[in-house]
Enzyme design. Sequence first.
Site, PDB file in Angstrom:
ATOM      1  N   GLN A  11     -67.988  80.253 -43.727  1.00 50.25           N
ATOM      2  CA  GLN A  11     -66.553  80.471 -43.978  1.00 50.25           C
ATOM      3  C   GLN A  11     -65.737  80.129 -42.734  1.00 50.25           C
ATOM      4  O   GLN A  11     -64.690  79.479 -42.817  1.00 50.25           O
ATOM      5  CB  GLN A  11     -66.357  81.938 -44.369  1.00 50.25           C
ATOM      6  CG  GLN A  11     -64.928  82.410 -44.360  1.00 50.25           C
ATOM      7  CD  GLN A  11     -64.815  83.852 -44.808  1.00 50.25           C
ATOM      8  OE1 GLN A  11     -65.085  84.164 -45.961  1.00 50.25           O
ATOM      9  NE2 GLN A  11     -64.413  84.742 -43.926  1.00 50.25           N
ATOM     10  N   LEU A  60     -62.789  98.941 -44.364  1.00 46.19           N
ATOM     11  CA  LEU A  60     -62.997  98.497 -42.982  1.00 46.19           C
ATOM     12  C   LEU A  60     -64.150  99.216 -42.296  1.00 46.19           C
ATOM     13  O   LEU A  60     -64.365 100.407 -42.494  1.00 46.19           O
ATOM     14  CB  LEU A  60     -61.705  98.690 -42.192  1.00 46.19           C
ATOM     15  CG  LEU A  60     -60.484  97.982 -42.780  1.00 46.19           C
ATOM     16  CD1 LEU A  60     -59.256  98.256 -41.921  1.00 46.19           C
ATOM     17  CD2 LEU A  60     -60.713  96.480 -42.900  1.00 46.19           C
ATOM     18  N   HIS A  92     -64.887  94.729 -38.731  1.00 45.24           N
ATOM     19  CA  HIS A  92     -63.457  94.398 -38.875  1.00 45.24           C
ATOM     20  C   HIS A  92     -62.673  94.862 -37.646  1.00 45.24           C
ATOM     21  O   HIS A  92     -61.780  94.170 -37.171  1.00 45.24           O
ATOM     22  CB  HIS A  92     -62.856  95.107 -40.095  1.00 45.24           C
ATOM     23  CG  HIS A  92     -63.452  94.709 -41.415  1.00 45.24           C
ATOM     24  ND1 HIS A  92     -64.238  95.556 -42.167  1.00 45.24           N
ATOM     25  CD2 HIS A  92     -63.365  93.557 -42.131  1.00 45.24           C
ATOM     26  CE1 HIS A  92     -64.590  94.958 -43.288  1.00 45.24           C
ATOM     27  NE2 HIS A  92     -64.084  93.735 -43.299  1.00 45.24           N
TER      28      HIS A  92
HETATM   29  P1  AMP Z   1     -64.287  90.794 -45.418  1.00 50.75           P
HETATM   30  O1  AMP Z   1     -63.435  92.022 -45.455  1.00 50.75           O
HETATM   31  O2  AMP Z   1     -65.720  91.038 -45.740  1.00 50.75           O
HETATM   32  O3  AMP Z   1     -63.685  89.640 -46.176  1.00 50.75           O
HETATM   33  O4  AMP Z   1     -64.305  90.317 -43.902  1.00 50.75           O
HETATM   34  C1  AMP Z   1     -63.114  90.126 -43.194  1.00 50.75           C
HETATM   35  C2  AMP Z   1     -63.447  89.535 -41.852  1.00 50.75           C
HETATM   36  O5  AMP Z   1     -64.325  90.404 -41.143  1.00 50.75           O
HETATM   37  C3  AMP Z   1     -64.183  88.178 -41.949  1.00 50.75           C
HETATM   38  O6  AMP Z   1     -63.686  87.308 -40.941  1.00 50.75           O
HETATM   39  C4  AMP Z   1     -65.629  88.557 -41.690  1.00 50.75           C
HETATM   40  O7  AMP Z   1     -66.394  87.524 -41.135  1.00 50.75           O
HETATM   41  C5  AMP Z   1     -65.448  89.691 -40.690  1.00 50.75           C
HETATM   42  N1  AMP Z   1     -66.642  90.547 -40.681  1.00 50.75           N
HETATM   43  C6  AMP Z   1     -67.194  91.193 -41.734  1.00 50.75           C
HETATM   44  N2  AMP Z   1     -68.307  91.847 -41.356  1.00 50.75           N
HETATM   45  C7  AMP Z   1     -68.474  91.609 -40.031  1.00 50.75           C
HETATM   46  C8  AMP Z   1     -69.445  91.991 -39.062  1.00 50.75           C
HETATM   47  N3  AMP Z   1     -70.489  92.758 -39.376  1.00 50.75           N
HETATM   48  N4  AMP Z   1     -69.295  91.542 -37.802  1.00 50.75           N
HETATM   49  C9  AMP Z   1     -68.242  90.749 -37.467  1.00 50.75           C
HETATM   50  N5  AMP Z   1     -67.297  90.363 -38.330  1.00 50.75           N
HETATM   51  C10 AMP Z   1     -67.402  90.777 -39.603  1.00 50.75           C
END
Ligand code: AMP
Length: 285
Positions: free
Chosen positions: A158, A33, A37
């Site tokens: 996504q 995280l 996140h």
């Molecule tokens: P992940 O753990 O990469 O699968 O991401 C989980 C959630 O966090 C997804 O909805 C991503 O779009 C969101 N997320 C990941 N990186 C960012 C970021 N830099 N800014 C905003 N949301 C993010």
Amino acid sequence: MQIHTSGTEMRQQLQAWRLQGERIALVPTMGNLHAGHLQLVQRAKASAERVVVSIFVNPLQFEPGSDYAEYPRTLQADQQQLQQRGVDLLFVPTVEALYPNGLAGLAQLTKVVVPELSDILCGEFRPGHFVGVTTVVCKLLNWVQPDVAVFGQKDYQQLLLIRKMVADLNLPVHILSEPIVREADGLAMSSRNQYLSAEQRPVAAQIYAELSRLVAQLPADWMNQAAHLQQARHHLQQAGFQLDYCELREAQTLQPLTASCRQGIVLIAARLGRTRLIDNQIVVI
Ligand code: AMP
């Protein structure tokens, strides 16, 4: 903060909360995280009485030869951060809890397919990826049955796919989204950024620089959009990126822009060495 690895056990707790009239918000993640996140967690807390975060590195969405085995897994640190932020329940399913027949049974698994939108942009370069995403998100929504679920705009394609799946399958959940959280130099935060070497790290911020330049230039010089996009592609390639795409699309459908469209989005996916980076920015015309 409760921690559950079994969906059945988790459901008993969720049911107790629901009986008290409490709403539930879900934030699905793959862990490791960062502030991006945590912004989703904050939104979830503001949207419901109870917040559930899931951490699951989903094998189904990693195409063959990609980074499933080396994807950073930092459960202890993640757990601490979520506890500090007042998350009520952490769901950390095992592969077997979500896929009872294990990795060997994935080919036979029933899957959720959002046609067309899954096949363009990132879908073209990561075959099977979005089917893995929509299938696991559908499963997580079914386990938790949240009132709201929060996703990041960093994974913009996504987000649209999930909204479409929820609408098409009449899933009783409200999808919320949060803007991209960035490092000081503009690089979109991502668990994959840590794959970057010390030399690559400053170069990676060029993606945001090109996006920002395009978003500033395009509305003023709309007729020359193709030339501006081409210039951005050229700059990124010169900087050492291997480009998957750099495109301007209609923001709601990700289809090519039509004359009447007022809201576009510039999306970039590029590889720096073995690290694949994605980013996007809305452009209002
Ligand atoms: P992940 O753990 O990469 O699968 O991401 C989980 C959630 O966090 C997804 O909805 C991503 O779009 C969101 N997320 C990941 N990186 C960012 C970021 N830099 N800014 C905003 N949301 C993010």
